[in-house]
Design a protein around this motif. Structure first.
Motif, PDB file in Angstrom:
ATOM      1  N   SER A  92       0.815  -1.218   0.000  1.00 28.11           N
ATOM      2  CA  SER A  92       0.000   0.000   0.000  1.00 28.11           C
ATOM      3  C   SER A  92       0.854   1.277   0.000  1.00 28.11           C
ATOM      4  N   SER A  93       2.186   1.128   0.021  1.00 28.27           N
ATOM      5  CA  SER A  93       3.023   2.325  -0.067  1.00 28.27           C
ATOM      6  C   SER A  93       2.936   2.894  -1.486  1.00 28.27           C
ATOM      7  N   ARG A  94       3.437   4.084  -1.677  1.00 28.29           N
ATOM      8  CA  ARG A  94       3.268   4.813  -2.935  1.00 28.29           C
ATOM      9  C   ARG A  94       3.779   4.011  -4.139  1.00 28.29           C
ATOM     10  N   GLU A  95       2.888   3.803  -5.102  1.00 28.16           N
ATOM     11  CA  GLU A  95       3.266   3.126  -6.352  1.00 28.16           C
ATOM     12  C   GLU A  95       4.065   4.098  -7.215  1.00 28.16           C
ATOM     13  N   ILE A  96       5.215   3.624  -7.714  1.00 27.47           N
ATOM     14  CA  ILE A  96       6.016   4.461  -8.617  1.00 27.47           C
ATOM     15  C   ILE A  96       6.118   3.869 -10.012  1.00 27.47           C
ATOM     16  N   GLY A  97       5.642   2.630 -10.181  1.00 25.41           N
ATOM     17  CA  GLY A  97       5.690   2.037 -11.510  1.00 25.41           C
ATOM     18  C   GLY A  97       5.390   0.553 -11.475  1.00 25.41           C
ATOM     19  N   ARG A  98       5.791  -0.099 -12.565  1.00 20.38           N
ATOM     20  CA  ARG A  98       5.577  -1.536 -12.713  1.00 20.38           C
ATOM     21  C   ARG A  98       6.882  -2.172 -13.207  1.00 20.38           C
ATOM     22  N   GLY A 124       6.134  10.392 -10.412  1.00 23.86           N
ATOM     23  CA  GLY A 124       7.315  11.085  -9.920  1.00 23.86           C
ATOM     24  C   GLY A 124       8.227  11.618 -11.008  1.00 23.86           C
ATOM     25  N   GLU A 125       9.444  11.884 -10.599  1.00 23.95           N
ATOM     26  CA  GLU A 125      10.454  12.518 -11.452  1.00 23.95           C
ATOM     27  C   GLU A 125      10.716  11.751 -12.750  1.00 23.95           C
ATOM     28  N   PHE A 126      10.615  10.427 -12.719  1.00 28.41           N
ATOM     29  CA  PHE A 126      10.958   9.606 -13.891  1.00 28.41           C
ATOM     30  C   PHE A 126       9.727   9.051 -14.612  1.00 28.41           C
ATOM     31  N   ASN A 127       8.562   9.634 -14.372  1.00 29.66           N
ATOM     32  CA  ASN A 127       7.329   9.221 -15.019  1.00 29.66           C
ATOM     33  C   ASN A 127       7.522   9.168 -16.540  1.00 29.66           C
ATOM     34  N   GLY A 128       7.182   8.034 -17.136  1.00 29.39           N
ATOM     35  CA  GLY A 128       7.317   7.863 -18.580  1.00 29.39           C
ATOM     36  C   GLY A 128       8.653   7.273 -19.011  1.00 29.39           C
ATOM     37  N   SER A 129       9.585   7.113 -18.110  1.00 29.14           N
ATOM     38  CA  SER A 129      10.895   6.539 -18.421  1.00 29.14           C
ATOM     39  C   SER A 129      10.930   5.065 -18.046  1.00 29.14           C
ATOM     40  N   THR A 130      11.850   4.334 -18.645  1.00 30.75           N
ATOM     41  CA  THR A 130      12.029   2.919 -18.324  1.00 30.75           C
ATOM     42  C   THR A 130      13.505   2.611 -18.135  1.00 30.75           C
ATOM     43  N   VAL A 131      13.763   1.522 -17.417  1.00 34.26           N
ATOM     44  CA  VAL A 131      15.103   0.965 -17.257  1.00 34.26           C
ATOM     45  C   VAL A 131      15.001  -0.518 -17.584  1.00 34.26           C
ATOM     46  N   SER A 132      15.903  -1.031 -18.412  1.00 31.94           N
ATOM     47  CA  SER A 132      15.888  -2.442 -18.799  1.00 31.94           C
ATOM     48  C   SER A 132      16.950  -3.210 -18.016  1.00 31.94           C
TER      49      SER A 132
END
Length: 184
Positions: A92-98, A124-132
């Motif tokens: 339940s902590s803040r979701e930042i991505g998947r 957050g700051e990196f919304n829309g970015s990905t890391v592989s």
């Protein structure tokens, strides 16, 4: 006449070398447009791998039969995941991505997965970015490490590594803390 035909391949080779020498090398390096000085970003995220319950975030898509040749009964299992990434270990902590990807049991002797995941940031700051991230995950080992092999958005041209530590396990569900170090 025979000497004349022997000269044709020799003259052709000389001409080809002359053309190649004039055209330069096979590649050209140019400055990357929009290049910024390199940064190092450290992210700590919690990966929630849920295989049980009404709303699993990871599902087994292949479950091969157990054979006498595999010491580990999960060898060959393939799982597709769309796991929650949060700031803290509590779901339940803040979701930042998947964390979207695949992992497969690829070791016949120990419980270990080959993992291919995109960490998709939706807040957050990196919304829309990905890391592989790609690598071997011997899940019961200390000091698990994975290479960062790329990224998009703020993480374009990313490289680095991620360190994983299991925070908790309940049945087949797990919460894993990832410390990700990214040069970009």
């Amino acid at each position: 006449m025979a000497k004349r035909f022997q000269l044709i391949p020799l003259l052709s080779s000389i001409l080809l070398l002359a053309i190649t020498a004039e055209s330069g090398s096979y590649s050209k390096t140019t400055p990357f447009k929009g290049y910024q000085p390199e940064k190092l970003t450290h992210l700590r995220v919690y990966f929630h791998d849920v295989l049980s319950g009404d709303k699993p975030t990871a599902i087994r898509v292949i479950m091969p039969p157990v054979t006498n040749t595999s010491a580990v009964s999960s060898f060959g299992v393939v799982v597709i995941a769309n796991n929650l990434l949060t700031e803290g270990p509590d779901p339940s902590s803040r979701e930042i991505g998947r964390a979207q990807g695949i992992y497969a049991s690829t070791d016949m002797n120990t419980l270990s997965f080959t993992m291919l995941f995109n960490l998709v940031f939706t807040e957050g700051e990196f919304n829309g970015s990905t890391v592989s991230m790609y690598g071997r995950n011997p899940i019961f080992s200390d000091g698990r490490e994975f290479p960062i092999i790329g990224g998009t958005g703020a993480f374009r041209l990313a490289r680095g590594y991620a360190q994983a530590e299991t925070y908790s396990i309940s049945g087949f569900d797990a919460v894993v803390e990832y410390n990700v170090f990214i040069s970009h």
